[in-house]
Design a protein around this motif. Structure first.
Motif, PDB file in Angstrom:
ATOM      1  N   SER A  39       2.360 -22.547  38.673  1.00 38.99           N
ATOM      2  CA  SER A  39       2.871 -21.770  37.540  1.00 38.99           C
ATOM      3  C   SER A  39       1.760 -21.240  36.646  1.00 38.99           C
ATOM      4  N   LEU A  40       0.656 -21.981  36.567  1.00 43.07           N
ATOM      5  CA  LEU A  40      -0.405 -21.654  35.614  1.00 43.07           C
ATOM      6  C   LEU A  40      -1.696 -21.219  36.307  1.00 43.07           C
ATOM      7  N   SER A  41      -1.583 -20.768  37.539  1.00 45.37           N
ATOM      8  CA  SER A  41      -2.774 -20.270  38.231  1.00 45.37           C
ATOM      9  C   SER A  41      -3.341 -19.095  37.446  1.00 45.37           C
ATOM     10  N   GLY A  42      -4.643 -19.081  37.320  1.00 45.93           N
ATOM     11  CA  GLY A  42      -5.289 -18.050  36.524  1.00 45.93           C
ATOM     12  C   GLY A  42      -5.622 -18.484  35.117  1.00 45.93           C
ATOM     13  N   HIS A  43      -5.101 -19.642  34.693  1.00 48.06           N
ATOM     14  CA  HIS A  43      -5.373 -20.128  33.337  1.00 48.06           C
ATOM     15  C   HIS A  43      -6.284 -21.361  33.313  1.00 48.06           C
ATOM     16  N   SER A  44      -6.762 -21.790  34.474  1.00 40.89           N
ATOM     17  CA  SER A  44      -7.729 -22.890  34.601  1.00 40.89           C
ATOM     18  C   SER A  44      -7.318 -24.146  33.846  1.00 40.89           C
ATOM     19  N   PRO A  45      -6.114 -24.675  34.102  1.00 40.45           N
ATOM     20  CA  PRO A  45      -5.732 -25.907  33.407  1.00 40.45           C
ATOM     21  C   PRO A  45      -6.553 -27.095  33.870  1.00 40.45           C
ATOM     22  N   GLN A  46      -6.749 -28.037  32.969  1.00 38.10           N
ATOM     23  CA  GLN A  46      -7.348 -29.321  33.302  1.00 38.10           C
ATOM     24  C   GLN A  46      -6.300 -30.399  33.071  1.00 38.10           C
ATOM     25  N   TRP A  47      -6.216 -31.361  33.997  1.00 37.84           N
ATOM     26  CA  TRP A  47      -5.182 -32.387  33.916  1.00 37.84           C
ATOM     27  C   TRP A  47      -5.759 -33.710  33.421  1.00 37.84           C
ATOM     28  N   HIS A  48      -4.888 -34.458  32.765  1.00 36.96           N
ATOM     29  CA  HIS A  48      -5.253 -35.764  32.221  1.00 36.96           C
ATOM     30  C   HIS A  48      -4.128 -36.738  32.493  1.00 36.96           C
ATOM     31  N   ASP A  49      -4.509 -37.994  32.759  1.00 44.07           N
ATOM     32  CA  ASP A  49      -3.502 -39.042  32.915  1.00 44.07           C
ATOM     33  C   ASP A  49      -2.967 -39.501  31.568  1.00 44.07           C
ATOM     34  N   THR A  50      -3.814 -39.443  30.544  1.00 41.78           N
ATOM     35  CA  THR A  50      -3.419 -39.885  29.209  1.00 41.78           C
ATOM     36  C   THR A  50      -3.983 -38.937  28.161  1.00 41.78           C
ATOM     37  N   LEU A  51      -3.437 -39.028  26.984  1.00 43.54           N
ATOM     38  CA  LEU A  51      -3.868 -38.229  25.845  1.00 43.54           C
ATOM     39  C   LEU A  51      -5.312 -38.532  25.448  1.00 43.54           C
ATOM     40  N   GLU A  52      -5.754 -39.754  25.689  1.00 38.92           N
ATOM     41  CA  GLU A  52      -7.051 -40.193  25.184  1.00 38.92           C
ATOM     42  C   GLU A  52      -8.220 -39.415  25.757  1.00 38.92           C
ATOM     43  N   THR A  53      -8.041 -38.781  26.916  1.00 45.51           N
ATOM     44  CA  THR A  53      -9.166 -38.076  27.530  1.00 45.51           C
ATOM     45  C   THR A  53      -9.204 -36.583  27.185  1.00 45.51           C
ATOM     46  N   LEU A  54      -8.319 -36.122  26.310  1.00 45.22           N
ATOM     47  CA  LEU A  54      -8.422 -34.742  25.853  1.00 45.22           C
ATOM     48  C   LEU A  54      -9.745 -34.544  25.123  1.00 45.22           C
ATOM     49  N   PRO A  55     -10.310 -33.346  25.159  1.00 43.72           N
ATOM     50  CA  PRO A  55     -11.595 -33.115  24.486  1.00 43.72           C
ATOM     51  C   PRO A  55     -11.450 -33.204  22.969  1.00 43.72           C
ATOM     52  N   SER A  56     -12.578 -33.469  22.330  1.00 40.54           N
ATOM     53  CA  SER A  56     -12.604 -33.515  20.866  1.00 40.54           C
ATOM     54  C   SER A  56     -12.767 -32.095  20.349  1.00 40.54           C
ATOM     55  N   ALA A  57     -11.670 -31.519  19.866  1.00 43.08           N
ATOM     56  CA  ALA A  57     -11.648 -30.123  19.403  1.00 43.08           C
ATOM     57  C   ALA A  57     -10.378 -29.941  18.599  1.00 43.08           C
ATOM     58  N   PRO A  58     -10.282 -28.850  17.831  1.00 43.99           N
ATOM     59  CA  PRO A  58      -8.993 -28.556  17.189  1.00 43.99           C
ATOM     60  C   PRO A  58      -7.881 -28.579  18.237  1.00 43.99           C
ATOM     61  N   LEU A  59      -6.791 -29.260  17.906  1.00 40.69           N
ATOM     62  CA  LEU A  59      -5.736 -29.541  18.882  1.00 40.69           C
ATOM     63  C   LEU A  59      -4.443 -28.838  18.484  1.00 40.69           C
ATOM     64  N   PHE A  60      -3.938 -27.996  19.369  1.00 36.84           N
ATOM     65  CA  PHE A  60      -2.621 -27.385  19.189  1.00 36.84           C
ATOM     66  C   PHE A  60      -1.792 -27.800  20.403  1.00 36.84           C
ATOM     67  N   LEU A  61      -0.824 -28.658  20.151  1.00 43.53           N
ATOM     68  CA  LEU A  61      -0.160 -29.422  21.207  1.00 43.53           C
ATOM     69  C   LEU A  61       1.341 -29.255  21.107  1.00 43.53           C
ATOM     70  N   VAL A  62       1.995 -29.249  22.272  1.00 43.50           N
ATOM     71  CA  VAL A  62       3.452 -29.245  22.320  1.00 43.50           C
ATOM     72  C   VAL A  62       3.916 -30.382  23.223  1.00 43.50           C
ATOM     73  N   ALA A  63       4.999 -31.035  22.787  1.00 41.90           N
ATOM     74  CA  ALA A  63       5.606 -32.113  23.576  1.00 41.90           C
ATOM     75  C   ALA A  63       7.110 -31.892  23.557  1.00 41.90           C
ATOM     76  N   ASN A  64       7.633 -31.318  24.628  1.00 42.23           N
ATOM     77  CA  ASN A  64       9.068 -31.077  24.734  1.00 42.23           C
ATOM     78  C   ASN A  64       9.669 -32.071  25.720  1.00 42.23           C
ATOM     79  N   GLU A  65      10.601 -32.869  25.255  1.00 38.65           N
ATOM     80  CA  GLU A  65      11.217 -33.916  26.076  1.00 38.65           C
ATOM     81  C   GLU A  65      10.161 -34.786  26.767  1.00 38.65           C
ATOM     82  N   PHE A  66       9.196 -35.205  25.994  1.00 41.58           N
ATOM     83  CA  PHE A  66       8.189 -36.150  26.467  1.00 41.58           C
ATOM     84  C   PHE A  66       8.465 -37.555  25.935  1.00 41.58           C
ATOM     85  N   PHE A  67       8.701 -37.675  24.657  1.00 37.62           N
ATOM     86  CA  PHE A  67       8.849 -38.993  24.043  1.00 37.62           C
ATOM     87  C   PHE A  67      10.100 -39.725  24.514  1.00 37.62           C
TER      88      PHE A  67
END
Length: 354
Positions: free
Chosen positions: A127-155
């Motif tokens: 679905s996201l080919s061309g946007h170079s996504p990077q995957w993570h197993d957990t939130l803790e490994t996201l890079p240290s940067a300004p964060l704009f995040l969405v969580a829909n039906e995650f919790f």
């Protein structure tokens, strides 16, 4: 009996009953037989349908909400555009398409997805080919940067524990064996200091649900926003405070017994937004806003009317039904809520109660 049922029966026979949280974790994430590990659960051929799969309008409006918050915070570049539990990647694809016209947003965004399911990662990659996504197993490994995040039906899919109030304290509901079958039981009552505040609004026999992973995730998101700036938009079903048994299982879009055939049904519970809020102090927080109200404030009706001009027949009927399903109080409009965390001092994100 499923292979996972055999494993859980043997474990309980050996070491005793499981907390509901341990049971949910095994059912959803067992490395061989877990629900999210072995299948794509979404859509008509799956077990449930989320808002992004119902209509592109949901993701488009979420994208514009994120982009406006990004602009309100000075348009930082680069920034981490992240999603927790991205499903098939539909929501993020709609976000990226809707924000193409926002100057600088797409160039500054670095796409990061937190996803445990190999099957869904493959869908997201397509679905996201061309946007170079990077995957993570957990939130803790996201890079240290300004964060704009969405969580829909995650919790709602994070593992919960349940406690039933008793005159002598709280009795935890646990998963044990009734004959050969997996079934809920109760442990002896004990005091729980963490639930002392719930003595004021519950009576004996009533159930309270807790979710330590949800508090941990909310706290981690808030800490990152406090350090680097940003915003997190959470959309899920639930309410401000947990009360009652909301644990449920879905298979083929219908409720089923959560202890029948473990590993073959989606297990969820309503989100306690109060606990997310308490864990996220001291960053800015919106009020809890019904999904229908949130989407109407963002302009979903005008968007629906614009899309309808090019539709007719069955396609138009489906489009009208999708708008209703997302917004009407009798469908998803009231049960689902929107809630945001954001940099202290920044404006409340659009569409949300201050």
């Amino acid at each position: 009996m499923t292979p996972l049922a055999e494993i859980l029966r043997a474990q309980i026979a050996c070491t005793g009953p499981l907390t509901l949280a341990d049971y949910m974790t095994a059912c959803l994430l067992h490395p061989e037989h877990g629900y999210y590990i072995t299948r794509d659960p979404l859509g008509v051929s799956g077990d449930f349908t989320t808002a992004p799969e119902i209509s592109q309008m949901f993701g488009e409006l979420i994208g514009l909400c994120l982009a406006q918050s990004w602009r309100d915070q000075g348009a930082p570049s680069p920034f981490c555009l992240a999603e927790l539990g991205p499903g098939r990647g539909t929501l993020m694809a709609d976000i990226l398409r809707a924000t193409r016209a926002v100057p600088g947003f797409r160039d500054a965004a670095r796409l990061h997805l937190v996803e445990a399911s190999p099957a869904l990662r493959a869908e997201q990659a397509s679905s996201l080919s061309g946007h170079s996504p990077q995957w993570h197993d957990t939130l803790e490994t996201l890079p240290s940067a300004p964060l704009f995040l969405v969580a829909n039906e995650f919790f709602d899919a994070l593992p919960i524990r349940q406690f039933q109030r008793d005159p002598k304290g709280w009795r935890e509901r646990v998963v044990g064996l009734h004959g050969d079958a997996l079934a809920l039981g109760l442990v002896d009552p004990v005091p729980h200091a963490a639930l002392d505040h719930r003595l004021q609004d519950t009576s004996p026999g009533q159930i309270v649900e807790t979710c330590a992973p949800a508090r941990a995730v909310s706290g981690e998101i808030a800490a990152r926003i406090a350090r680097n700036g940003g915003m997190a938009l959470i959309v899920d079903y639930g309410d401000w405070r947990s009360r009652g048994d909301t644990f449920q299982a879905l298979r083929n879009h219908a409720p089923v017994d959560p202890f029948d055939a473990p590993g073959t049904a989606d297990l969820t519970a309503h989100v306690d937004f109060e606990q997310l809020s308490l864990a996220a102090r001291p960053v800015g927080q919106s009020g809890l806003t019904a999904q229908g109200v949130f989407l109407e404030r963002l302009g979903i009706t005008a968007r629906a009317q614009a899309l309808a001009r090019n539709l007719s027949g069955a396609a138009l009927e489906q489009h009208i039904a999708a708008h209703r399903r997302l917004t009407h109080p009798a469908e998803m409009g009231s049960l689902f809520k929107a809630f945001a965390l954001f940099s202290t001092g920044a404006p409340t994100p659009p569409g949300l109660d201050p």
